[in-house]
Design a protein around this motif. Structure first.
Motif, PDB file in Angstrom:
ATOM      1  N   SER A  34       0.841  -1.204   0.000  1.00 54.88           N
ATOM      2  CA  SER A  34       0.000   0.000   0.000  1.00 54.88           C
ATOM      3  C   SER A  34       0.875   1.253   0.000  1.00 54.88           C
ATOM      4  O   SER A  34       0.505   2.271  -0.603  1.00 54.88           O
ATOM      5  N   ALA A  81      -6.031   1.920  -0.049  1.00 55.92           N
ATOM      6  CA  ALA A  81      -4.607   1.818   0.293  1.00 55.92           C
ATOM      7  C   ALA A  81      -4.261   2.795   1.421  1.00 55.92           C
ATOM      8  O   ALA A  81      -3.524   2.459   2.348  1.00 55.92           O
ATOM      9  N   HIS A  85      -2.919   1.781   5.080  1.00 57.23           N
ATOM     10  CA  HIS A  85      -1.616   2.282   5.516  1.00 57.23           C
ATOM     11  C   HIS A  85      -1.757   3.111   6.799  1.00 57.23           C
ATOM     12  O   HIS A  85      -0.893   3.058   7.675  1.00 57.23           O
TER      13      HIS A  85
END
Lengths: 132, 132
Positions: A34, A81, A85
């Motif tokens: 990611s 993503a 993250h």
């Protein structure tokens, strides 16, 4: 130089294929994947700002792509993503304090980060389409 | 010889001055400090930009980016996220690329990319606010 303890004969850590898959391993790999995806997203974001400053004519071209199914799909994946993250990054900040490192806790927080990455873009999509 | 076995450092590595460069702690701290800032900046941007820009109009983009709080927030987001991005990619390069020449080239490219993207993106926000 030759012998049991020479540098060439030191034991190697097992390669990735040897390990049994488990969720904390997946969470670590996803964090890096990611991160790389967000590198691409940062290039796109900078490009978007440049085009916005360039003027309405150029922006219309970019906007058309962003409105298309693949543009919306890309934005959706970027949010996923980013959510992953973010959640896993907070998880690592907690790890840095020494907390949450018991296998059961680490497994649970890894699952939470993965589920958050699925839920956050859906939640944002609902907010933008049906929210205030 | 016996010393190399005790220290786990290879004789060749010692001769060539390989090993810790002594700057890892600063890297580690910078990655975490920027991550704390991004844990606030990134969700703020995604939600507020999503809500302001969902109609896809150019005028909405200009309205959003010329709001002083948003302009400062976006400049911060660009600067901090590109720095975090550069540090993260450095870590990936150091992990996977073993040939010194390739490693150096990729790390230079990574640094240049971060600086170029940052300059272009921040310049664009300034142009939208102060330029013609």
């Amino acid at each position: 130089m030759a012998g049991a303890n020479s540098p060439e004969n030191r034991p190697l850590s097992p390669h990735l294929q040897i390990w049994r898959w488990h969720v904390t391993m997946l969470s670590s790999i996803l964090h890096r994947v990611s991160g790389v995806a967000l590198y691409a997203a940062a290039i796109g974001f900078s490009f978007w700002l440049v085009v916005a400053a360039w003027g309405p004519g150029r922006y219309a071209i970019v906007s058309e792509h962003l409105q298309a199914w693949y543009g919306q799909g890309a934005l959706y994946l970027i949010v996923a993503a980013l959510a992953y993250h973010l959640a896993n990054g907070v998880r690592h900040l907690v790890f840095d304090t020494g907390a949450g490192l018991q296998p059961s806790d680490a497994d649970a927080s890894a699952w939470f980060a993965i589920l958050f990455a699925i839920a956050a873009p859906v939640g944002l999509w609902l907010l933008l389409n049906y929210g205030a | 010889m016996s010393q190399s076995q005790r220290t786990m450092r290879t004789p060749l590595g010692r001769v060539r001055h390989h090993g810790a460069a002594g700057e890892g702690t600063g890297h580690f701290i910078a990655l975490r400090v920027t991550s704390i800032a991004l844990a606030i900046l990134a969700p703020w941007f995604v939600v507020s930009a999503g809500l302001s820009l969902r109609d896809g109009e150019y005028a909405s983009v200009i309205d959003f980016l010329t709001e002083p709080v948003n302009a400062v927030g976006v400049v911060f987001l660009v600067a901090v996220s590109l720095y975090h991005m550069k540090l993260g990619m450095d870590e990936i390069i150091v992990d996977y690329i073993r040939r010194p020449a390739a490693k150096l080239m990729l790390m230079l490219l990574n640094a240049f990319a971060a600086w170029a993207l940052g300059a272009a993106a921040i310049f664009s926000v300034l142009v939208l606010n102060f330029g013609a």
